[in-house]
Design a protein around this motif. Structure first.
Motif, short mmCIF file in Angstrom:
data_model
loop_
_atom_site.label_atom_id
_atom_site.label_comp_id
_atom_site.label_asym_id
_atom_site.label_seq_id
_atom_site.Cartn_x
_atom_site.Cartn_y
_atom_site.Cartn_z
N TYR A 126 0.84 -1.19 0.00
CA TYR A 126 0.00 0.00 0.00
C TYR A 126 0.88 1.24 0.00
N HIS B 149 -1.94 1.97 -7.29
CA HIS B 149 -2.27 3.16 -6.50
C HIS B 149 -3.02 4.16 -7.36
N TYR C 27 -4.69 -4.65 -0.78
CA TYR C 27 -4.79 -3.75 0.37
C TYR C 27 -5.86 -2.70 0.10
N THR D 6 -7.04 0.85 1.40
CA THR D 6 -6.59 1.99 2.19
C THR D 6 -7.67 3.06 2.17
N GLY E 100 -8.27 6.67 2.69
CA GLY E 100 -7.58 7.95 2.81
C GLY E 100 -8.46 9.08 3.27
N ASN F 153 -5.27 0.90 6.66
CA ASN F 153 -5.33 -0.02 5.53
C ASN F 153 -5.59 -1.42 6.07
#
Length: 437
Positions: A194, A201, A226, A228, A230, A278
């Motif tokens: 991640y 990404h 993963y 994540t 944000g 994450n």
């Protein structure tokens, strides 16, 4: 019955190789390289190829900007998007920063601020419109800060961040962020790791598979993913998979299954991800028994259970091969800038940049993923165009013998020959090339 592979072709190529004068390499030249291997099993002789790796010789003016991200914020609050611009040219340069944003949702007061430590937050209250001078290879981190305008009635805004070279104003790069009105969650789905450098990404779908796994019909293979978040609030994301990028129609071919598991090995369909955290999941993919050999793209998706606009996908692929044995060939590369035979940093599958006169080190790992021993394995690779074999740092292999050019300037093959692999056993070939100055 014993089977044997005669290395006539590789030996002939080496014997016929001849020196060629190094010529200047034009900036922007793509140096691509792919390895291959042959082996014998109970069904006969097989051939397998590695992934392709690519090196780009640096441009006079060149830059990259990170992939965008998705953020969600309440009306009247600020949304912050982390960015970085890297000077991939061959000299110092500065880059002007600009933005445009469109969509039914209104973003106001968009400004850029320094984010030196890359933590996704502004370091001070001084807006910037241009980076300081960056040396070749240097990265400048910054954030784009915008406000979700009060009274907005739309749900989505697309923010395009642009960095432009001041040395050559025609050279620029852009990154796209997506802002949505919501509780503040945002999702980024990546492969294997991640963060900003992780495969996948930024908002998907990607143009190419981030990971390709080899398996046989009816045999499970797995992908580590993963999730994540944000954003600023906890959210639950539904997991799904499809061989259709739009997740339309039948999600998977007949007989295929995908099972998601958490870090404890428990089957999950939804994952709860706290703000700023994450979560690791594993997607176990099993092609149907009798699946025709070939490669199938598969997309994984994480979508908010409360706001469908908060979603990300990642593109991977499964290659089904025939036979009772399976040889996996993985190739990575690393920059050996001073040509001492040791890479600076780590080996990677990703594209890298290098100056003329620098060296590239290649590493090819062959692993027997099957159930039976494979014999007479040969790992083959070719010294790519616009490079010469790096005779100053010898090729190495753990098993078998090296067949390589005898001196720099000889264009030929590099091989690891004459070894067997039991189930689960691996062998590595590594060697270097030098980009023509």
């Amino acid at each position: 019955m014993k089977t044997r592979l005669t290395l006539v072709a590789a030996a002939s190529v080496l014997a016929a190789a001849h020196a060629s004068a190094a010529t200047p390499t034009a900036a922007g030249t793509l140096i691509t390289n792919q390895a291959s291997a042959t082996y014998n099993d109970s069904t006969g002789t097989k051939t397998v190829q590695s992934n392709i790796v690519t090196t780009t010789v640096q441009q006079v003016a060149s830059l990259t900007i990170n992939n965008g991200s998705a953020k969600s914020g309440a009306v009247g609050t600020k949304v912050v998007f982390a960015h970085s611009v890297t000077n991939t040219g061959n000299g110092p340069d500065t880059f002007t920063l600009s933005q445009t944003n469109t969509g039914a949702m209104t973003l106001s007061g968009v400004e850029f601020f320094l984010d030196e430590n890359g933590d996704g937050a502004a370091d001070n209250a001084t807006p910037i419109t241009v980076t300081p001078q960056l040396a070749a290879g240097a990265t400048y981190r910054f954030v784009a800060v915008a406000t979700v305008a009060a009274g907005t009635t739309g749900s989505t805004n697309t923010l395009t961040v642009k960095a432009t070279s001041t040395f050559n104003g025609s050279v620029n790069a852009t990154s796209t962020d997506i802002a949505t009105v919501g509780a503040g969650a945002a999702i980024d789905l990546t492969a294997g790791s991640y963060g900003p450098t992780a495969p996948g990404h930024g908002l998907g779908p990607e143009q190419a598979a981030q990971e390709t796994k080899l398996t046989t019909a009816g045999t499970m293979t797995s992908f580590v993913l993963y999730l994540t978040n944000g954003g600023g609030s906890t959210e639950t994301f539904a997991l799904s998979a499809s061989t259709n990028v739009g997740f339309n129609g039948a999600p998977l071919p007949d007989g295929w299954t995908v099972v998601f598991k958490d870090a404890n090995g428990q089957v999950v369909t939804n994952v709860n991800v706290a703000a700023g955290a994450n979560v690791k999941v594993t997607a176990e993919v099993t092609p149907a028994a009798g699946t025709t050999p070939g490669t199938t793209d598969i997309w994984f998706r994480a979508q908010s259970t409360t706001n469908p606009a908060i979603v990300d996908t990642i593109r991977d692929a499964v290659t089904v091969v025939a036979g009772d044995s399976l040889l996996e060939l993985v190739k990575t590369q690393g920059l050996d800038d001073d040509c001492n035979g040791t890479v600076e940093g780590q080996y990677t599958k990703d594209p890298i940049t290098a100056k003329p006169g620098a060296c590239i080190r290649y590493k090819i790992v062959a692993t027997n993923k099957g159930l039976t021993t494979i014999n007479a394995v040969v790992i083959n690779d070719t010294v790519p165009a616009n490079t010469t074999y790096h005779a100053g740092a010898a090729a190495n292999t753990l098993l078998g013998s090296i067949l390589a050019p005898v001196a720099a300037g000889v264009v030929s093959n590099v091989s690891a020959t004459g070894f067997n692999l039991t189930p689960g056993q691996s062998n590595t070939l590594d060697f270097g090339v030098k980009i023509n100055p």
